[in-house]
Design a protein around this motif. Structure first.
Motif, mmCIF file in Angstrom:
data_model
loop_
_atom_site.group_PDB
_atom_site.id
_atom_site.type_symbol
_atom_site.label_atom_id
_atom_site.label_comp_id
_atom_site.label_asym_id
_atom_site.label_seq_id
_atom_site.Cartn_x
_atom_site.Cartn_y
_atom_site.Cartn_z
ATOM 1 N N ALA A 21 0.860 -1.185 0.000
ATOM 2 C CA ALA A 21 0.000 0.000 0.000
ATOM 3 C C ALA A 21 0.896 1.235 0.000
ATOM 4 C CB ALA A 21 -0.919 -0.004 1.215
ATOM 5 N N TYR A 22 2.087 1.117 -0.594
ATOM 6 C CA TYR A 22 3.101 2.163 -0.552
ATOM 7 C C TYR A 22 2.735 3.376 -1.397
ATOM 8 C CZ TYR A 22 7.199 0.844 2.145
ATOM 9 O OH TYR A 22 8.079 0.615 3.154
ATOM 10 N N ASP A 23 3.472 4.481 -1.173
ATOM 11 C CA ASP A 23 3.224 5.716 -1.910
ATOM 12 C C ASP A 23 3.789 5.640 -3.328
ATOM 13 O OD1 ASP A 23 5.976 6.135 -1.739
ATOM 14 O OD2 ASP A 23 5.821 7.411 0.022
ATOM 15 N N HIS A 24 3.514 6.660 -4.120
ATOM 16 C CA HIS A 24 3.888 6.648 -5.530
ATOM 17 C C HIS A 24 5.396 6.676 -5.738
ATOM 18 C CE1 HIS A 24 -0.191 6.929 -6.943
ATOM 19 N NE2 HIS A 24 -0.422 7.915 -6.102
ATOM 20 N N TYR A 25 6.120 7.273 -4.795
ATOM 21 C CA TYR A 25 7.581 7.289 -4.916
ATOM 22 C C TYR A 25 8.124 5.859 -4.941
ATOM 23 C CZ TYR A 25 12.484 7.962 -3.670
ATOM 24 O OH TYR A 25 13.855 7.918 -3.646
ATOM 25 N N ALA A 26 7.688 5.067 -3.985
ATOM 26 C CA ALA A 26 8.171 3.692 -3.911
ATOM 27 C C ALA A 26 7.655 2.869 -5.083
ATOM 28 C CB ALA A 26 7.744 3.057 -2.594
ATOM 29 N N LEU A 27 6.425 3.101 -5.496
ATOM 30 C CA LEU A 27 5.869 2.336 -6.609
ATOM 31 C C LEU A 27 6.682 2.536 -7.880
ATOM 32 C CD1 LEU A 27 2.015 2.796 -6.136
ATOM 33 C CD2 LEU A 27 3.442 0.845 -5.538
ATOM 34 N N ALA A 28 7.204 3.726 -8.071
ATOM 35 C CA ALA A 28 8.031 3.976 -9.243
ATOM 36 C C ALA A 28 9.288 3.106 -9.213
ATOM 37 C CB ALA A 28 8.422 5.453 -9.316
ATOM 38 N N ALA A 29 9.846 2.936 -7.997
ATOM 39 C CA ALA A 29 11.025 2.080 -7.859
ATOM 40 C C ALA A 29 10.669 0.629 -8.142
ATOM 41 C CB ALA A 29 11.597 2.208 -6.439
ATOM 42 N N PHE A 30 9.530 0.167 -7.619
ATOM 43 C CA PHE A 30 9.112 -1.208 -7.862
ATOM 44 C C PHE A 30 8.922 -1.455 -9.356
ATOM 45 C CE2 PHE A 30 6.735 -1.092 -3.552
ATOM 46 C CZ PHE A 30 7.939 -1.128 -2.893
ATOM 47 N N ALA A 31 8.250 -0.502 -10.017
ATOM 48 C CA ALA A 31 7.952 -0.659 -11.430
ATOM 49 C C ALA A 31 9.219 -0.762 -12.256
ATOM 50 C CB ALA A 31 7.102 0.511 -11.915
ATOM 51 N N ALA A 32 10.268 -0.052 -11.834
ATOM 52 C CA ALA A 32 11.509 -0.052 -12.586
ATOM 53 C C ALA A 32 12.367 -1.282 -12.309
ATOM 54 C CB ALA A 32 12.312 1.202 -12.256
ATOM 55 N N SER A 33 12.264 -1.858 -11.102
ATOM 56 C CA SER A 33 13.229 -2.879 -10.698
ATOM 57 C C SER A 33 12.630 -4.217 -10.296
ATOM 58 C CB SER A 33 14.071 -2.349 -9.526
ATOM 59 O OG SER A 33 14.728 -1.168 -9.886
ATOM 60 N N ALA A 34 11.416 -4.253 -9.788
ATOM 61 C CA ALA A 34 10.837 -5.504 -9.319
ATOM 62 C C ALA A 34 10.188 -6.262 -10.468
ATOM 63 C CB ALA A 34 9.798 -5.219 -8.240
ATOM 64 N N LEU A 35 9.900 -7.533 -10.225
ATOM 65 C CA LEU A 35 9.136 -8.287 -11.218
ATOM 66 C C LEU A 35 7.789 -7.619 -11.415
ATOM 67 C CD1 LEU A 35 8.711 -10.806 -13.009
ATOM 68 C CD2 LEU A 35 7.710 -11.922 -11.006
ATOM 69 N N ASP A 36 7.133 -7.259 -10.297
ATOM 70 C CA ASP A 36 5.862 -6.542 -10.351
ATOM 71 C C ASP A 36 5.485 -6.126 -8.942
ATOM 72 O OD1 ASP A 36 3.635 -5.382 -11.441
ATOM 73 O OD2 ASP A 36 2.747 -7.231 -12.218
ATOM 74 N N TYR A 37 4.454 -5.317 -8.817
ATOM 75 C CA TYR A 37 3.918 -4.945 -7.513
ATOM 76 C C TYR A 37 2.407 -4.951 -7.610
ATOM 77 C CZ TYR A 37 3.040 -0.379 -9.599
ATOM 78 O OH TYR A 37 2.601 0.613 -10.424
ATOM 79 N N LEU A 38 1.760 -5.257 -6.505
ATOM 80 C CA LEU A 38 0.304 -5.276 -6.431
ATOM 81 C C LEU A 38 -0.136 -4.369 -5.294
ATOM 82 C CD1 LEU A 38 -0.313 -9.128 -6.779
ATOM 83 C CD2 LEU A 38 -0.601 -7.399 -8.556
ATOM 84 N N LEU A 39 -1.111 -3.531 -5.555
ATOM 85 C CA LEU A 39 -1.670 -2.681 -4.517
ATOM 86 C C LEU A 39 -2.817 -3.401 -3.819
ATOM 87 C CD1 LEU A 39 -1.833 0.870 -6.168
ATOM 88 C CD2 LEU A 39 -0.463 0.189 -4.192
ATOM 89 N N LYS A 40 -2.856 -3.280 -2.505
ATOM 90 C CA LYS A 40 -3.980 -3.834 -1.754
ATOM 91 C C LYS A 40 -5.169 -2.882 -1.831
ATOM 92 C CE LYS A 40 -1.307 -6.468 1.666
ATOM 93 N NZ LYS A 40 -1.030 -6.662 3.095
#
Length: 265
Positions: A84-103
Motif C-alpha cells: 500500500a506504498y506511496d507513488h515514490y516507492a511504486l516507481a522504484a518497484f515498477a523499474a526494478s521488481a518483477l511486479d507490484y500489487l496494490l492492496k
C-alpha cells in the motif's frame, strides 16, 4: 505444463487466503507454502526453494525489504511486492521488481503478475531479477534503508580486524570475523554480518582488496564467503556445490569458481 513453485508471505491470514484463492485460477501455480512473518519466510525459502514469491512489504519485525536483505542472492525467488506504498516507492518497484500489487489486490493485475513470472522463468533471467531487487534498496525512503550510500573506508581492516564503511556523516565499523557472506549487485553490496545486513555502494573488487584471501573466497561472480563460517559442502549439478553456513544459509559455489574447492578440503 510445468508448475511454478510459489510462496505467499503476508502477516494477515485473510490476505494470504485471498491470494491463494485467486491464484487457484492458474493451473501452473503451485502454492508450496505460506508464511506470516519474515522469520518464517526465511525458513520456508530455505527448505521449499520457491520460484515465485508474493511478498507483503509492511510486516512487523522483519519486513519485506528486511527479508530480501537477509537472503543469499541466489535464493531470492522472483518476487511480486504486495503493498500500500506511496507513488515514490511504486516507481522504484515498477523499474526494478518483477511486479507490484496494490492492496486490495485486483484480479487483472494479479494475472499480469503471473504472466510476467511465466515469461521471466521461461527466459531464465532470475539472476538479473535478484540484482534488480538489491538495487531497489538504494531508492527507498530513509526509514526503510540500512546503511545506504555508504562507501568503503580507506584503511586496511587486516590489522584491527574491522572494516569501516561510511554511513552519511558517520563511520560504522564492522567486525570482519562476524561477516558470513557478501552479495553484490551492480553498484551495491550487502554485507551479512551477525544479525545485521549492511547495504552500501561499492564493488566486489574494492572489497576483495580489503579482505584476507586466506579467510574470504569468491565463490560466485556476485558472492564472497567467510571460509570459517562454512559448515558443510554438498555437490549440486554441473560441477556446482552448495555451501551450508553456520547460520543455516546456503550459498552456491559456481562451477566457474571450482578452483576454490581446495579451500574447503
Amino acid at each position: 505444463m510445468k508448475a511454478i513453485r510459489t510462496l505467499i508471505v503476508d502477516d494477515e491470514p485473510l490476505a494470504r487466503r485471498g491470494l491463494e484463492l485467486r491464484l487457484a485460477r492458474h493451473a501452473d501455480i503451485e502454492i508450496v507454502g505460506e508464511a506470516g512473518n519474515g522469520r518464517h519466510a526465511l525458513q520456508a525459502i530455505s527448505s521449499l526453494r520457491p520460484q515465485l514469491m508474493f511478498l507483503d512489504v509492511q510486516m512487523p519485525g522483519i519486513d519485506g525489504f528486511g527479508l530480501l536483505r537477509m537472503l543469499p542472492a541466489t535464493q531470492i525467488p522472483l518476487t511480486v511486492f504486495v503493498t500500500a506504498y506511496d507513488h515514490y516507492a511504486l516507481a522504484a518497484f515498477a523499474a526494478s521488481a518483477l511486479d507490484y500489487l496494490l492492496k486490495p489486490v485486483d484480479d487483472v493485475r494479479l494475472d499480469e503478475s503471473v504472466e510476467r513470472a511465466r515469461a521471466r522463468l521461461a527466459a531464465r533471467k532470475t539472476e538479473d531479477h535478484y540484482e534488480r531487487l538489491l538495487k531497489i534498496i538504494g531508492t527507498l525512503p530513509a526509514a526503510h534503508r540500512s546503511r545506504i550510500d555508504g562507501f568503503l573506508g580507506d584503511e586496511d581492516p587486516g590489522a584491527g580486524g574491522r572494516l569501516t564503511i561510511k554511513d552519511g556523516n558517520r563511520m560504522v565499523r564492522i567486525d570482519v570475523a562476524s561477516i558470513r557472506w557478501i552479495d553484490a549487485a551492480g553498484d551495491y553490496m550487502c554485507i551479512h554480518a551477525g544479525d545485521e545486513t549492511h547495504v552500501l555502494r561499492g564493488t566486489m573488487q574494492q572489497l576483495e582488496r580489503r579482505l584476507d584471501p586466506r579467510k574470504f573466497a569468491r565463490i560466485h561472480r556476485s558472492t564472497i564467503v567467510n571460509l570459517e563460517r562454512v559448515d558443510q559442502m554438498r555437490p549440486h549439478v554441473n560441477g556446482e556445490y552448495f555451501l551450508v553456513l553456520d547460520s543455516g544459509h546456503e550459498l552456491k559455489l559456481s562451477r566457474s569458481y571450482r578452483d576454490k574447492l581446495k579451500l574447503f578440503t
